[in-house]
Design an enzyme around this catalytic site. Structure first.
Site, PDB file in Angstrom:
ATOM      1  N   ASP A   1       0.690  -1.371  -0.057  1.00 48.04           N
ATOM      2  CA  ASP A   1       0.558  -0.082   0.167  1.00 48.04           C
ATOM      3  C   ASP A   1       1.408   1.288  -0.276  1.00 48.04           C
ATOM      4  O   ASP A   1       2.229   1.266   0.454  1.00 48.04           O
ATOM      5  CB  ASP A   1      -0.916   0.167   0.595  1.00 48.04           C
ATOM      6  CG  ASP A   1      -2.242   1.095   1.581  1.00 48.04           C
ATOM      7  OD1 ASP A   1      -2.427   1.451   0.459  1.00 48.04           O
ATOM      8  OD2 ASP A   1      -1.790   1.933   2.600  1.00 48.04           O
TER       9      ASP A   1
ATOM     10  N   ASP B   1      -0.565   4.790   1.152  1.00 51.92           N
ATOM     11  CA  ASP B   1      -0.596   5.924   2.072  1.00 51.92           C
ATOM     12  C   ASP B   1      -0.532   5.517   3.620  1.00 51.92           C
ATOM     13  O   ASP B   1      -1.425   4.015   3.888  1.00 51.92           O
ATOM     14  CB  ASP B   1      -2.052   6.289   2.062  1.00 51.92           C
ATOM     15  CG  ASP B   1      -2.418   6.682   0.248  1.00 51.92           C
ATOM     16  OD1 ASP B   1      -1.648   7.467  -0.460  1.00 51.92           O
ATOM     17  OD2 ASP B   1      -3.507   6.530  -0.283  1.00 51.92           O
TER      18      ASP B   1
END
Length: 186
Positions: free
Chosen positions: A9, A11
């Site tokens: 991922d 963020d």
């Protein structure tokens, strides 16, 4: 022989989005300040000012290009992972944030090719062997599907961490070794 796929991922996993969004929120709405430690859920119910919507909080133009690296180890460890595995970046994004996210990734991790950059909110739709993420809505389906996970701890995933035995990674230091261990043991 197929290389293992490590999905990562963006963020709040390789960079700090929420802390930067809070900074801008508090600058724009000083009468309704937010604190990182108060972010206890994966939604925007915490926004206190009526004009501070999810679109305002996460939609500031240029926000995704100004994010800070998660820590001083993340670039080196991501490069090690990229050399050993098929690393894919799997990030949720609105159409107007996609270019900013790609620009950020190319500035900090140019070794990640475009074909390894996926914009997808429902990460369970993507095939991977291990997921590194902070979102419980991604970690739980991965675990249920029998996949390996590494959870980046934040206040918004504390309750799920207490309920589920997510392996944690609070620093990117030695991340490659952690991934090696997880992928080598069934």
């Amino acid at each position: 022989m197929r290389r293992s796929i490590v999905a990562v991922d963006m963020d709040d996993t390789i960079c700090h989005l929420v802390k930067r969004a809070i900074y801008h929120n508090n600058k724009e709405f000083p009468t309704h300040p937010l604190q990182y430690e108060e972010m206890l859920d994966w939604n925007t119910d915490h926004l206190r000012h009526p004009a501070s919507t999810q679109e305002v909080f996460f939609g500031r133009p240029g926000l995704y290009e100004e994010l800070e690296l998660y820590d001083e180890h993340v670039v080196e460890e991501m490069e090690k992972l990229h050399e050993a595995y098929d690393v894919i970046i799997v990030t949720a994004g609105q159409p107007k944030s996609v270019a900013e996210k790609w620009n950020w990734l190319q500035r900090h991790m140019p070794f990640i090719p475009f074909e390894n950059f996926f914009v997808c909110k429902r990460k369970s739709l993507i095939g991977f062997d291990l997921l590194i993420d902070d979102g419980p809505h991604n970690l739980l389906p991965a675990l249920e599907a029998g996949r390996k996970v590494l959870c980046i701890p934040h206040p918004w995933n504390r309750r799920q961490r207490e309920q589920h035995a997510f392996p944690l990674m609070d620093s990117w230091k030695n991340a490659k070794e952690r991934v090696d261990q997880l992928l080598q043991h069934p």
